[in-house]
Write a protein that holds these residues in place. Sequence first.
Motif, PDB file in Angstrom:
ATOM      1  N   UNK A   1      62.509  46.073  35.500  1.00 14.51           N
ATOM      2  CA  UNK A   1      63.411  47.561  35.749  1.00 14.51           C
ATOM      3  C   UNK A   1      62.580  48.765  35.023  1.00 14.51           C
ATOM      4  N   UNK A   2      61.399  48.981  35.743  1.00 12.55           N
ATOM      5  CA  UNK A   2      60.669  50.195  35.346  1.00 12.55           C
ATOM      6  C   UNK A   2      61.504  51.508  35.953  1.00 12.55           C
ATOM      7  N   UNK A   3      62.404  52.006  35.090  1.00 11.84           N
ATOM      8  CA  UNK A   3      63.415  52.700  35.594  1.00 11.84           C
ATOM      9  C   UNK A   3      63.090  53.753  36.796  1.00 11.84           C
ATOM     10  N   UNK A   4      62.090  54.702  36.541  1.00 14.04           N
ATOM     11  CA  UNK A   4      61.818  55.587  37.679  1.00 14.04           C
ATOM     12  C   UNK A   4      61.241  54.912  38.947  1.00 14.04           C
ATOM     13  N   UNK A   5      60.673  53.732  38.854  1.00 13.43           N
ATOM     14  CA  UNK A   5      60.140  52.857  39.882  1.00 13.43           C
ATOM     15  C   UNK A   5      61.359  52.110  40.699  1.00 13.43           C
ATOM     16  N   UNK A   6      62.165  51.642  40.128  1.00 18.99           N
ATOM     17  CA  UNK A   6      63.212  50.994  40.643  1.00 18.99           C
ATOM     18  C   UNK A   6      63.873  51.202  42.068  1.00 18.99           C
ATOM     19  N   UNK A   7      64.391  52.455  42.243  1.00 21.93           N
ATOM     20  CA  UNK A   7      64.801  52.805  43.522  1.00 21.93           C
ATOM     21  C   UNK A   7      63.702  52.649  44.641  1.00 21.93           C
ATOM     22  N   UNK A   8      62.675  53.032  44.505  1.00 22.97           N
ATOM     23  CA  UNK A   8      61.717  52.981  45.322  1.00 22.97           C
ATOM     24  C   UNK A   8      61.088  51.439  45.567  1.00 22.97           C
ATOM     25  N   UNK A   9      60.903  50.687  44.673  1.00 21.49           N
ATOM     26  CA  UNK A   9      61.015  49.293  44.803  1.00 21.49           C
ATOM     27  C   UNK A   9      61.846  48.627  45.819  1.00 21.49           C
ATOM     28  N   UNK A  10      63.197  48.906  45.417  1.00 24.17           N
ATOM     29  CA  UNK A  10      64.171  48.374  46.175  1.00 24.17           C
ATOM     30  C   UNK A  10      64.094  48.588  47.633  1.00 24.17           C
ATOM     31  N   UNK A  11      63.541  49.931  47.791  1.00 20.47           N
ATOM     32  CA  UNK A  11      63.286  50.293  49.519  1.00 20.47           C
ATOM     33  C   UNK A  11      62.260  49.474  49.762  1.00 20.47           C
ATOM     34  N   UNK A  12      61.080  49.520  48.983  1.00 24.03           N
ATOM     35  CA  UNK A  12      60.013  48.971  49.577  1.00 24.03           C
ATOM     36  C   UNK A  12      59.867  47.326  50.094  1.00 24.03           C
ATOM     37  N   UNK A  13      60.833  46.514  48.998  1.00 27.57           N
ATOM     38  CA  UNK A  13      60.893  45.102  49.212  1.00 27.57           C
ATOM     39  C   UNK A  13      61.911  44.884  50.271  1.00 27.57           C
ATOM     40  N   UNK A  14      63.026  45.686  50.657  1.00 30.54           N
ATOM     41  CA  UNK A  14      63.924  45.441  51.822  1.00 30.54           C
ATOM     42  C   UNK A  14      63.052  45.747  52.920  1.00 30.54           C
ATOM     43  N   UNK A  15      62.319  46.940  52.995  1.00 29.90           N
ATOM     44  CA  UNK A  15      61.433  47.214  54.117  1.00 29.90           C
ATOM     45  C   UNK A  15      60.622  45.955  54.642  1.00 29.90           C
ATOM     46  N   UNK A  16      59.877  45.308  53.578  1.00 24.13           N
ATOM     47  CA  UNK A  16      59.240  44.068  53.746  1.00 24.13           C
ATOM     48  C   UNK A  16      59.969  42.998  54.282  1.00 24.13           C
ATOM     49  N   UNK A  17      61.194  42.731  53.785  1.00 25.04           N
ATOM     50  CA  UNK A  17      61.999  41.703  54.504  1.00 25.04           C
ATOM     51  C   UNK A  17      62.144  41.901  55.975  1.00 25.04           C
ATOM     52  N   UNK A  18      62.657  43.251  56.077  1.00 20.89           N
ATOM     53  CA  UNK A  18      63.034  43.638  57.358  1.00 20.89           C
ATOM     54  C   UNK A  18      61.763  43.556  58.767  1.00 20.89           C
ATOM     55  N   UNK A  19      60.618  43.690  58.025  1.00 24.07           N
ATOM     56  CA  UNK A  19      59.530  43.617  59.113  1.00 24.07           C
ATOM     57  C   UNK A  19      58.778  42.062  59.100  1.00 24.07           C
ATOM     58  N   UNK A  20      59.369  41.076  58.315  1.00 27.81           N
ATOM     59  CA  UNK A  20      58.889  40.152  58.587  1.00 27.81           C
ATOM     60  C   UNK A  20      57.847  39.525  57.622  1.00 27.81           C
ATOM     61  N   UNK A  21      57.645  40.508  56.606  1.00 27.47           N
ATOM     62  CA  UNK A  21      56.600  40.251  55.539  1.00 27.47           C
ATOM     63  C   UNK A  21      57.309  40.265  54.253  1.00 27.47           C
ATOM     64  N   UNK A  22      57.982  39.251  53.914  1.00 25.68           N
ATOM     65  CA  UNK A  22      58.792  39.157  52.901  1.00 25.68           C
ATOM     66  C   UNK A  22      57.915  38.838  51.528  1.00 25.68           C
ATOM     67  N   UNK A  23      58.219  39.562  50.353  1.00 27.44           N
ATOM     68  CA  UNK A  23      57.485  39.144  49.078  1.00 27.44           C
ATOM     69  C   UNK A  23      58.782  38.565  48.267  1.00 27.44           C
ATOM     70  N   UNK A  24      58.530  37.077  48.149  1.00 28.89           N
ATOM     71  CA  UNK A  24      59.342  36.348  47.494  1.00 28.89           C
ATOM     72  C   UNK A  24      60.331  35.607  48.365  1.00 28.89           C
ATOM     73  N   UNK A  25      61.458  35.379  47.719  1.00 26.99           N
ATOM     74  CA  UNK A  25      62.575  34.592  48.538  1.00 26.99           C
ATOM     75  C   UNK A  25      63.072  35.266  49.769  1.00 26.99           C
TER      76      UNK A  25
END
Length: 418
Positions: free
Chosen positions: A365-389
């Motif tokens: 939780x790097x606090x200023x980065x958290x919201x952007x990170x959430x969007x980035x990782x959901x984006x990657x899941x939705x385009x079929x390039x998931x990072x992680x589970x």
Amino acid sequence: MSKVSIVGAYNTQFGSFVKKNKETGEVTDLKSIYDLMLEAGRGAIADAAIEAKDIDGVWVGSFAPGLFANQEHLAAFATEIAPDALRFKPMYRCEDACASGSAAIYNALYALEAGRANIALVLGVEKMSLLDTKGTTKALAAASYWAEEGAKGYTFPGLFAEYAKGYAAHYSLDPATFSKMLATVAALCYKNGIDNPLAHFGKGGPADRLGLTTAQAILDLPPEKNPMIAEPLRLHDCSLITDGAAAIVLVRDDTSLAKSDRAVKLAGFGHVNERIPISVRPNLYQLMAGKEAVRQAFAEAGITARDVDLAEVHDCFTITQLLITEALGLSKDGQAGYDYMAGRFTRDDDQCAVNLSGGLKAKGHPVGATGVSMHALVYKQLIGEPIGAILTKKRPTVGVTFNVGGSGVTNSVSVLSR
């Protein structure tokens, strides 16, 4: 529905990038706030396959870089991502406590929809580990209502412990059952985090080494390994102090970039504030402003909770994950803990998975980065390039982020859809 899409994203490794000499107290910075910004910004630009010169403005989410890293006027440093291309471009820093990253995204969206920009780069960053625990706690307390809370010794574990106590009392939960609910949430995030190569507590990390992937394993820890931080919240109910950055590229939907097969629509959002003093809120067993943010976001996107395939939610504390799960309508009020204990919201859920990244609990939780990170990782899941589970039962088409600033004060909910 908004007129903006995400076309590229990047997330740095999250962790504690310092070396501390216990004898002398000397702290060596191994990856600075500047390093993190450069990596994330350049990574997102490359992922979007655009030229830096085409960016019309940069928005930076960061909560307290002056307190954590002695650097105010932070947005201006984004010029160094590509000096020849970004010099003379407008840059803005957005602050909204732990929702600073989402605030930066929404402010960039306003510029795009207003026609003042066609392409925006949004960064979120925080460098937290240069301070000791006492210093970090005090810096974070600046996001409370200082006059009544931070100045009186309230910490954020203490503030969210009030919600935990209010929730348990309102729904008549006995201590053993409630502890198991909270431990189940922590274990789920730890398990997902082990599969996230960017997570602070990833493969080979403390949660992995100690086998903390079941509620019972956490409950069986001796008190010295899981001390009480603010009753009823213990150490493993709390998120991590983390360094990291993330970035996304946003474009107007009337640009050619928005027509690519790697574009994901930011279909709707809600950005709602609660009253900042915890003492004046009508109740402490639900996120009332959070429910309104969900209502706004879902209405704009034209969806219901049943349409959500995955969610990245703000589990700064395990109780917060329960509250957000209910605010999103994924569980009925008072039922989220029972649903988690029944095995819901895992990667194998045929309805909706929560925190496939490991969440703030394991990803960090790097606090200023958290919201952007959430969007980035959901984006990657939705385009079929998931990072992680990844989801095992379906290919996701709708994802949600729920980012919180302060003690449930700023509630930022986004709907992303293919």
